[in-house]
Design an enzyme around this catalytic site. Structure first.
Site, short mmCIF file in Angstrom:
data_model
loop_
_atom_site.label_atom_id
_atom_site.label_comp_id
_atom_site.label_asym_id
_atom_site.label_seq_id
_atom_site.Cartn_x
_atom_site.Cartn_y
_atom_site.Cartn_z
N PHE A 11 65.71 -46.60 51.47
CA PHE A 11 64.37 -46.10 51.76
C PHE A 11 64.36 -45.49 53.16
CE2 PHE A 11 59.59 -46.72 51.99
CZ PHE A 11 59.32 -45.89 50.92
N THR A 98 71.42 -43.95 49.29
CA THR A 98 72.02 -44.62 50.44
C THR A 98 72.94 -43.62 51.13
OG1 THR A 98 73.85 -45.54 49.15
CG2 THR A 98 71.85 -46.88 49.31
N LYS A 127 76.58 -37.16 47.92
CA LYS A 127 77.82 -36.45 47.57
C LYS A 127 78.97 -37.39 47.22
CE LYS A 127 77.80 -34.57 51.69
NZ LYS A 127 76.47 -34.54 52.25
N GLU A 151 71.63 -32.92 41.14
CA GLU A 151 71.46 -31.53 41.58
C GLU A 151 71.57 -31.38 43.10
OE1 GLU A 151 70.80 -28.45 39.75
OE2 GLU A 151 71.39 -27.87 41.77
N VAL A 154 74.84 -30.83 46.36
CA VAL A 154 75.51 -29.67 46.97
C VAL A 154 74.59 -28.97 47.99
CG1 VAL A 154 76.66 -27.46 46.55
CG2 VAL A 154 76.95 -29.35 44.93
N GLY A 208 68.47 -31.51 65.06
CA GLY A 208 68.54 -32.43 63.92
C GLY A 208 69.32 -31.89 62.73
N ASP A 222 82.59 -32.14 54.98
CA ASP A 222 81.32 -32.13 54.21
C ASP A 222 81.41 -31.03 53.13
OD1 ASP A 222 78.33 -32.70 53.92
OD2 ASP A 222 78.26 -30.59 54.49
N LYS A 226 81.64 -30.88 48.69
CA LYS A 226 80.76 -30.00 47.89
C LYS A 226 81.58 -29.04 47.03
CE LYS A 226 77.08 -30.43 51.33
NZ LYS A 226 76.44 -29.85 52.51
N1 HSE Z 1 74.89 -32.08 57.75
C1 HSE Z 1 74.82 -31.25 56.56
C2 HSE Z 1 74.59 -29.81 56.98
C3 HSE Z 1 73.69 -31.64 55.63
O1 HSE Z 1 74.56 -29.52 58.17
O2 HSE Z 1 74.48 -28.95 56.11
C4 HSE Z 1 74.04 -32.40 54.40
O3 HSE Z 1 75.25 -32.13 53.81
#
Ligand code: HSE
Length: 351
Positions: A11, A98, A127, A151, A154, A208, A222, A226
């Site tokens: 949450f 989470t 992911k 969905e 990605v 942010g 990251d 994806k």
């Molecule tokens: N930190 C990632 C970005 C967001 O900057 O796109 C989630 O994958």
């Protein structure tokens, strides 16, 4: 009216945003979609767990003061009890939100597995479980006659997976390339204005966009997760992160940026997966100096985009936000709608 009962696992920002959407727009959504939504369980590392089969008052939960837990509420406890809640909740859909673990996907993989095995559909934007255990989890879902929808794994709420499987139906898709990380795209754009990588990363953190530890954003891991999801879902591959050659943007220098600009090019961190004529899927994450006329060259700031190479339409590109709490919560709502539509299709077929 038909209704879906939800259990929210985690949450933090995203599931909290989903609760806000249900709270503020539930009636309008029910009119539009033909089903109601009710939250009957919530678990969270800090807040504990809460189960109320008659429906949780989301206004009260969203207004809990900082530092409070669910311990004082009926059906509440000060500890999360994730596995117990997932297995025993009366919810028909478990919404897993989470944190993403890029190494083994845990604890999310276990949460998803437990929910599917106990006959609940799962929606997630996480992911980790999709990239690292997607095939196994989809198989468990099929065995139990429930849905596993993801969905938002990605590009958050910007449609990619169902866009490919539903809107591009009838086309042969031979490849996908995308800008799949907002932070690295923002950083490259700021470097074009003369900032150093470190200065641009600091600005992305202040705004942010970047993770607290931006390594996964900057070094491409990251995007690597994806690309695995895109390759397996859209090209029917069965690859893992080890199959995706990865290079991030940390070695793109101000001189590289200036040299590309002089040639009418822009550096972008591109994740791609392509089916070669011999049937193999080649997947990479690397910085590429794109010509300005390329569909992805104009995608700036933290925006994401994916181009699909198709046989009958040529290249089709979708762009939009790739992160953000409300945007990501929308992805969960789109998954819930997909679960409902699938159930209706089955019910109609059985009539
Ligand atoms: N930190 C990632 C970005 C967001 O900057 O796109 C989630 O994958």
């Amino acid at each position: 009216m038909h209704r879906h009962d939800l259990a929210l696992i985690g949450f933090g920002g995203v599931n909290r945003a989903l609760a806000e959407i249900i709270q503020t727009r539930g009636e309008e959504l029910a009119d539009d979609l033909g089903f109601g939504l009710r939250v009957v369980a919530i678990t969270d590392l800090r807040l504990g767990s809460l189960m109320q089969t008659g429906g949780i008052d989301l206004g009260a939960v969203l207004a809990l003061p900082e530092g409070a837990t669910f311990a004082g509420l009926p059906g509440g406890a000060g500890v999360p009890q994730n596995d117990f809640v997932i297995r025993n909740t009366t919810a028909d859909i478990v919404v897993e939100a989470t944190f993403t673990n890029p190494v083994d996907g845990e604890p999310a993989v276990s949460h998803v597995r437990a929910a599917l095995e106990s006959g609940k559909s799962v929606t997630t934007t996480n992911k980790g479980p999709v990239a690292l255990a997607g095939a196994e989890l989809s198989r468990i879902a099929a065995e139990h006659g429930v849905r596993f929808e993801y969905e938002g794994a990605v590009m958050s709420g910007t449609p990619v997976l169902r866009f490919a499987s539903e809107t591009l139906k009838g086309l042969r898709v031979s490849g996908v390339q995308g800008i799949l990380n907002g932070t690295s795209n923002f950083v490259l754009g700021r470097m074009e204005t003369g900032m150093t990588l470190a200065e641009a990363v600091a600005e992305a953190q202040a705004l942010g966009y970047a993770e607290a530890d931006p390594t996964a954003d900057i070094e491409g891991s990251d995007v690597q997760l994806k690309v695995v999801i895109l390759a397996n879902e859209i090209l029917g591959a069965a690859i893992t992160t080890a199959d995706v050659r990865r290079r991030g943007i940390s070695r793109v220098s101000p001189e590289d940026i200036a040299a590309a600009a002089a040639e009418g090019r822009r550096w972008k961190l591109i994740g791609s997966a392509t089916r070669t004529p011999d049937g193999e899927v080649v997947a990479t994450v690397e910085p590429v100096a794109l010509p300005l006329e390329h569909a992805l060259a104009g995608v700036s700031g933290p925006t994401n985009a994916v181009s699909f190479d198709t046989d009958l339409l040529g290249t089709v590109t979708v762009s939009g936000p790739g992160a953000g709490r409300i945007e990501t919560a929308y992805a969960l709502l789109s998954d819930i709608i997909a679960v409902d539509q699938h159930a209706r299709t089955l019910a109609e077929a059985a009539r």
